[in-house]
Every structure is written in C-alpha cells, then in structure tokens.
Design an enzyme around this catalytic site. Structure first.
Site, PDB file in Angstrom:
ATOM      1  N   ASP A 167       0.875  -1.173   0.062  1.00  0.00           N
ATOM      2  CA  ASP A 167       0.170   0.401  -0.078  1.00  0.00           C
ATOM      3  C   ASP A 167       0.582   1.326   0.271  1.00  0.00           C
ATOM      4  O   ASP A 167       2.293   1.182   0.025  1.00  0.00           O
ATOM      5  CB  ASP A 167      -1.034   0.049   1.351  1.00  0.00           C
ATOM      6  CG  ASP A 167      -2.647   0.611   0.837  1.00  0.00           C
ATOM      7  OD1 ASP A 167      -2.516   1.452  -0.168  1.00  0.00           O
ATOM      8  OD2 ASP A 167      -3.421   0.274   1.682  1.00  0.00           O
TER       9      ASP A 167
ATOM     10  N   ASP B  78      -9.766   3.365  -3.531  1.00  0.00           N
ATOM     11  CA  ASP B  78     -10.732   2.596  -3.287  1.00  0.00           C
ATOM     12  C   ASP B  78     -11.447   2.613  -4.056  1.00  0.00           C
ATOM     13  O   ASP B  78     -12.804   3.514  -3.962  1.00  0.00           O
ATOM     14  CB  ASP B  78     -10.618   2.790  -1.855  1.00  0.00           C
ATOM     15  CG  ASP B  78      -8.987   2.018  -0.905  1.00  0.00           C
ATOM     16  OD1 ASP B  78      -7.915   2.110  -2.239  1.00  0.00           O
ATOM     17  OD2 ASP B  78      -8.978   2.681   0.250  1.00  0.00           O
TER      18      ASP B  78
ATOM     19  N   GLU C 214       0.266   2.320  -5.245  1.00  0.00           N
ATOM     20  CA  GLU C 214      -0.073   3.381  -5.124  1.00  0.00           C
ATOM     21  C   GLU C 214      -1.467   4.142  -5.697  1.00  0.00           C
ATOM     22  O   GLU C 214      -1.083   5.765  -5.645  1.00  0.00           O
ATOM     23  CB  GLU C 214       1.464   3.705  -5.258  1.00  0.00           C
ATOM     24  CG  GLU C 214       2.104   3.505  -6.661  1.00  0.00           C
ATOM     25  CD  GLU C 214       1.434   4.984  -7.774  1.00  0.00           C
ATOM     26  OE1 GLU C 214       2.180   5.317  -7.538  1.00  0.00           O
ATOM     27  OE2 GLU C 214      -0.173   4.819  -8.165  1.00  0.00           O
ATOM     28  N   TRP C 215      -2.664   3.722  -5.769  1.00  0.00           N
ATOM     29  CA  TRP C 215      -4.232   3.925  -5.963  1.00  0.00           C
ATOM     30  C   TRP C 215      -3.746   4.275  -6.688  1.00  0.00           C
ATOM     31  O   TRP C 215      -4.619   5.469  -7.850  1.00  0.00           O
ATOM     32  CB  TRP C 215      -3.690   5.211  -5.087  1.00  0.00           C
ATOM     33  CG  TRP C 215      -4.029   4.807  -3.377  1.00  0.00           C
ATOM     34  CD1 TRP C 215      -4.231   3.691  -2.643  1.00  0.00           C
ATOM     35  CD2 TRP C 215      -3.639   5.182  -2.399  1.00  0.00           C
ATOM     36  NE1 TRP C 215      -3.833   3.053  -1.654  1.00  0.00           N
ATOM     37  CE2 TRP C 215      -3.543   4.211  -1.273  1.00  0.00           C
ATOM     38  CE3 TRP C 215      -3.139   7.274  -2.021  1.00  0.00           C
ATOM     39  CZ2 TRP C 215      -3.279   5.074   0.071  1.00  0.00           C
ATOM     40  CZ3 TRP C 215      -2.620   7.150  -0.831  1.00  0.00           C
ATOM     41  CH2 TRP C 215      -2.546   6.136   0.476  1.00  0.00           C
TER      42      TRP C 215
END
Length: 678
Positions: free
Chosen positions: A181, A236, A214-215
């Site tokens: 994450d 998310d 890492e979105w």
C-alpha cells in the site's frame, strides 16, 4: 534488445537506492533503519513482468471490502475461506490466492525489528495459516504499506526502511502474494519505494506476486511493468454503483499497459456485499473480466447467497479474464451511456460487452467487423451469462437492462449454421406511466441471424393487477434475417399504484430452421410517476426516478456522509448554510420526472465545506438526454455558484456531478437551494 547493467553497476545502484531512501526518511523526520537491511543479492532481478508469475490476472480473495479491521477478520475466517474455495468449486474455477489485508500484525515490531502477528486474530501465527492454505492447494497473500505505518488508524508497522527483512520474513512464512500500500510514505519517491521492495522480494528467492497499491497517483501504468505484477490504477472501490462505475471509467483507457505478468488493477470485487443489485454485480464482474483485471473476491463467502456464488463461479466469464493472450478490452463507443467494449481472445474470437450505464433499458449495438473480426458469411455468438449459442449475420446488438451488461463471445466459425438465429428484443415508447392511465408501448423481435426465425411469438408481462393488452399481432409464422415482429401494447397500472419502479418482461419464443426451440426474454423497468405540482418546488421534496452515487446514498437536505442514509451534515458551501437541496458524491446522477410541464431548474452548487480543502467537481443539468447547463470544474475554495437550466418540455431532468477530471477523492457535492419551476 535490453542491455543489463554489470554486477558492479547493479550493486552500486542498489546501495545508492538504499542510501537515498534512508536519507529521504531522515529529511522527513522519520526514524527508520537503512533500506538495505539484508545483503544485496548478486544478480539483478528481471522486470517483474518477466518473473513467470501472474501470467493471467490473479484470482482469489481479500478480506478488506467485507471486514475492514473489524474483529471478524481472524484466523478462523481465513481458514474458512480456504475451505469454501475447495467446497464450492472456486478453486477449480481458478481462484487461488487467500489474501490478508491490513490489521493482521501487532502494533509494534519485536526487539529484533521483526513483524509479529496479532495474537488475538492469529494465535498460531502467519506461517500456520499459510501452511493450512497450502494444504488446500491454495496460496496465501499478505499486506503491508510502502510507508512507516499501514493505512489503518491504529498505525501498524509499515515496511519503509525494513524492505529486505520484511520480504524475507514473508518468504519464511510461506507468503505467495504481497499487496504493498501507499500510506504514511513520508514523501519518498514512489518509484524508489516500490522498486526497493521489488528487489527485496527477488532477493528472497521465493516467487511472490507483487501487487503495487499506490492508487494510481504516479501513473504506474507508465512505469510499473518492470516493477510489479499488477498496480492499482484508482483509489479504493466501495460497494456502490457510482463508485464501481467511476473506477471502471478510470481503468478502461489504460488497456495498452496491460499484458501477461503486468496488469491494471481497478481494485477488488464488491460482488455479494449487498450495496448493489445482482444485475449491477454481473456488470461489475463482466467489466472486470473484459478489462483483464485481477478477480479478488471481497465478500465474506461464509455468508454469500447462491446468486453471489453463481456470479463469481461463471466459468465462461472467468475464461474471458484468464485468456492467455492477456489483452485488456478497448472501448469502441460510449455514446450517452451506451458502452461497447471489445476484447481480443487468443483463439481469434472477440468478447463484446454491451454495457448500459443509464437508469433505463437501452438498445446497444455494434457489428462483428467493428469488433475486429474478419468478414464472414455468418458468425457464432455465445451469450456468456445465458450460456446459449446463436448465429448472427454480423449484427451484435441487444436491449440491455438498466445498469446491465450483455456479454457475448463472437467468432467467425464455419459451424454457425448448427445454431439457431439470434434475436434482439426491443421496446420503444416512454416507460413513464401514471396510475390508472394507459401508456402505449411497442415491442420488436428482430432476427439478427443468417437463418430465419420460425413460429415467432411475443409476450409482455407485468405486475399483478396491471392491464396489458396487445393492439396488434403477437405472432408470425416466420421472421426473415433483418426483419422484425412488431407488436403494439396498451399498458395501464391500476388506480392507487404507488410511485416507483416496476418490472415488465418481454419474452419471445421461436424455432430454428432445424426445429430447435428457443425462448428469450429481457426485463424492462416501468416508472409510475405523478406530475410535479404547479409553481416552484424543491426537488429534494419530489420523488426520484433513479439515483446513482459515488459513495453512500443521495441525501435529501443534508450533505453526503458516504455510508448510510442520514449520516450527512447541513449543506454548507463557502461558509453559507442551506436548509434544502441534495448532497451527493461524484460520480453521481439523479433523475426526476418533469412531465413536459416544467420550465427551469435553479440551484446554488459547490463542494461541501466538510472536506476542508479537498474536492473538485463539475455540475451538469440534462433535459431528455441533452445537456442544458454546466458549471465547469469547481473547487472547495470557491463560494456557491448559481446554475440555471431551461428544461421546457422535458419529460426527465437529470442532475449529474462528475469528478472534475482528477478522481473522486473527497468529492462531496451539494445541489443547494435546488428548485424546479412548473
């Protein structure tokens, strides 16, 4: 040809990376040991896409979407999921990884700097869980963050500065998959952080699938193919139609980055968690498969319904996701929420997703050649949810229910004549009806096949008490290629029918030239409506035709709280408080019936103050499918902005909020003082 650096160069490079990371941590004020806390391996790891792992998108389970950090996430649950994989056939369907997310660890490392499992959740430790999962022929995944702490508010130990020792510990436990994450990263360069863990995993000598989370902040699709096996492209997901839709739209344009061993990851599956309908969950599963996305179940399978298992175990849809060619589907068209996405398959066929974003049934169409197939006399067309095969002369079309997806596998197959002709069921006319008043609808049964459809009949059914009367023939002896059986109907809801959405079903029966009997049906939604009152009204006081929202429900007269109804706050924009309006979260769309009797919609709009400096959105007003007003991008720093739209003659008014082009983080949007004049 790729030229690998010499051993000396590699060693220096890794030592520099370790020193840089440690230096950046010190500059950020974080206390952490140097990154290179294990011996530097002698050989350079191959790019992660060449490590022989995840040659098709990983399939498995992750607990986060169903449990977060609640106490129910524990050793018993994880073992139970492994048991269910075997008992319910999910292992045989391809699901392999049982992955732990955040909150598996103790809040502090031990005296040796090692991670330890939470003794309440995992009293026997992680290795014992891994051994159990492996005994079932499955693999275990684990989680940590490329920061000093993980993402949970408790602040569990992250791996930044501990990459080599943590990677070795994971390997010693028998871990097969790492989700890495991005929280508490101290501002250290993302490529540096994720590359360091890649090298640490490689140094263990154990094959571990590497999932970069890492979105999408640093566009990993542009650089991570040489680092990880998959990378998150978005923030998310949540268990809502709006969230799933927004994430899908962000991931679809990135098709060229995906391939065997390196996948775009639009986050885990929400199928079965209860926030969407089964139709929406089938769309979720269909589109993730067409996008060659990882299929990581996010629902607690111990509580799953038969419908959830049916969706998750559809082997024909799974085969789309797991096709060895590894192509992500590409968008052919997306006009007015009618999406056509095509995916090339290893055997030369094409999978075509006809996806309906809108709140009412839509006809969506393309052709075999537009999907990339060669010209042929006819084609086979397999419906992957209905598990039936037809022939088509080249047309690929269907009337797709609201929020639904028709998933078809089409091939230039010389055996096409062995299958009955495909028919398309259609409906025209307004599905907006008033109680005790008749509405006219027209249905069609169109032959898409190369062969004629024989003994064709149509039937339209609705709720008990509704009067549905055919005004023209409902049958035909034969319907040739390209022709249709057209039937006019009169539909009347009984007096006293409450406003809301009701199901109608159009069914057709026919025979192929060889005598094969076929039945096909498609659901439609009829909306029982009441005309809006004369004069000015607050739209928050009127019934909604449909509503889709990024997080949580659309709120009436409060802001959006992202979860349950009623969890918002007073509508507040730039310090000004409003008593009436709608609170939404991008991406959002809310529809109201205007009945052709209204003239204007007005509002004060902006980002709600509750998210501080965060949030960028754009507001749009649509009248019967035409955009009639928009604001452009608004930020939290701006005061409420006026918006006015002429909706004269419109049957339906649609209020849309988009994310302003930068993702949906903190996009709380207020339609304040929202009025309609009729």
């Amino acid at each position: 040809m790729r030229h690998l650096p010499t051993r000396t160069t590699r060693t220096v490079r890794r030592r520099v990376i370790g020193a840089l990371t440690a230096g950046l941590l010190c500059a950020a004020g974080a206390a952490a040991p140097a990154v290179a806390d294990s011996p530097v391996p002698a050989e350079t790891p191959a790019p992660q896409s060449d490590n022989g792992l995840a040659l098709t998108p990983p399939m498995g389970f992750n607990n986060w979407n169903s449990t977060h950090c609640r106490a129910e996430f524990n050793e018993s649950m994880v073992k139970g999921i492994a048991d269910i994989f075997v008992e319910k056939g999910l292992k045989d369907a391809g699901y392999q990884y049982v992955n732990l997310d955040d909150c598996w660890a103790k809040p502090q490392r031990n005296a040796d700097g090692k991670l330890e499992a939470d003794p309440v959740r995992f009293p026997n430790g992680i290795k014992a869980v891994a051994d159990y999962v492996h005994s079932k022929g499955l693999k275990l995944g684990i989680y940590t963050s490329a920061g000093t702490k993980t993402c949970d508010s408790v602040g569990l130990p992250g791996a930044l500065g501990h990459e080599y020792s943590d990677a070795q510990q994971f390997a010693d436990w028998g871990v097969d998959y790492l989700k890495y994450d991005n929280c508490n990263n101290q501002g250290v360069d993302a490529k540096l952080r994720y590359t360091t863990m890649r090298d640490a995993l490689e140094a263990t000598g154990r094959p571990i699938v590497y999932s970069i989370c890492e979105w999408g902040q640093n566009k990993p699709w542009e650089w991570a193919a040489g680092v990880g096996n998959l990378w998150r492209t978005t923030g998310d997901i949540s268990d809502s139609w709006g969230s799933m839709l927004s994430i899908m739209k962000q991931n679809l344009p990135l098709a060229s980055a995906a391939g065997p061993g390196h996948w775009n990851d639009p986050d885990m599956l929400e199928v079965g968690n209860g926030g969407m309908t089964d139709t929406e969950y089938r769309t979720h599963f269909s589109m993730w498969s067409v996008m060659a996305a990882p299929l990581l179940i996010g629902s607690d399978l111990r509580k799953a319904t038969p419908e959830t298992f049916e969706i998750l175990s559809n082997d024909e849809v799974i085969a789309v996701d797991q096709d060895p060619l590894g192509k992500q589907g590409t968008v052919l068209s997306s006009t007015a929420g009618r999406w056509v996405v095509a995916k090339e398959m290893q055997d030369g066929s094409r999978v075509v997703a006809l996806f309906n974003e809108t709140g009412s049934a839509q006809r969506i169409s393309t052709t075999a050649q537009e999907a990339g197939l060669p010209e042929a006399a006819a084609y086979t067309m397999r419906d992957l949810w209905e598990h039936t095969t037809y022939n088509t002369a080249g047309g690929i079309s269907a009337t797709v229910p609201a929020h639904g997806t028709v998933l078809l596998r089409v091939a230039a197959d010389r055996r096409w004549a062995a299958h009955p002709p495909a028919v398309e069921l259609g409906l025209t006319g307004s599905p907006l009806v008033e109680a005790d008043r008749s509405a006219a609808l027209t249905t069609t049964v169109t032959d898409l096949g190369r062969t004629p459809a024989k003994s064709v009949s149509a039937a339209l059914t609705g709720p008990s008490g509704w009067r549905i009367k055919a005004l023209s023939p409902t049958g035909s002896h034969v319907v040739p290629t390209g022709r249709a059986l057209t039937t006019r109907w009169e539909v009347t809801p009984p007096a006293g029918t409450a406003t809301g959405t009701y199901d109608l079903t159009l069914s057709a029966r026919y025979r192929s030239p060889a005598g094969t009997r076929v039945r096909s049906s498609v659901p439609f939604s009829a909306h029982v409506v009441v005309a809006p009152p004369a004069g000015d009204s607050y739209l928050s006081d009127l019934p909604q035709l449909s509503a889709a929202n990024g997080y949580g429900p659309v709120e009436k007269d409060t802001s959006n709280g992202e979860s349950a109804a009623g969890d918002g706050h007073p509508l507040t924009i730039g310090g000004a408080v409003f008593t009436k309006g709608l609170g939404v979260h991008a991406d959002s769309a809310v529809e109201f019936y205007a009945g052709g009797a209204c003239s204007a919609v007005t509002a004060q709009v902006g980002v709600d103050d509750e998210k501080g400096a965060k949030g960028t959105v754009a507001f749009e007003i649509w009248a019967d499918g035409t955009k009639v007003a928009s604001t452009g991008v608004l930020t939290n720093a701006m005061a409420a902005q006026p918006i006015t739209a002429d909706v004269s003659g419109a049957q339906v008014v649609r209020l849309v909020v988009t994310d302003g082009g930068d993702g949906v983080d903190s996009d709380h949007a207020d339609w304040a003082d929202l009025r309609i004049g009729c």
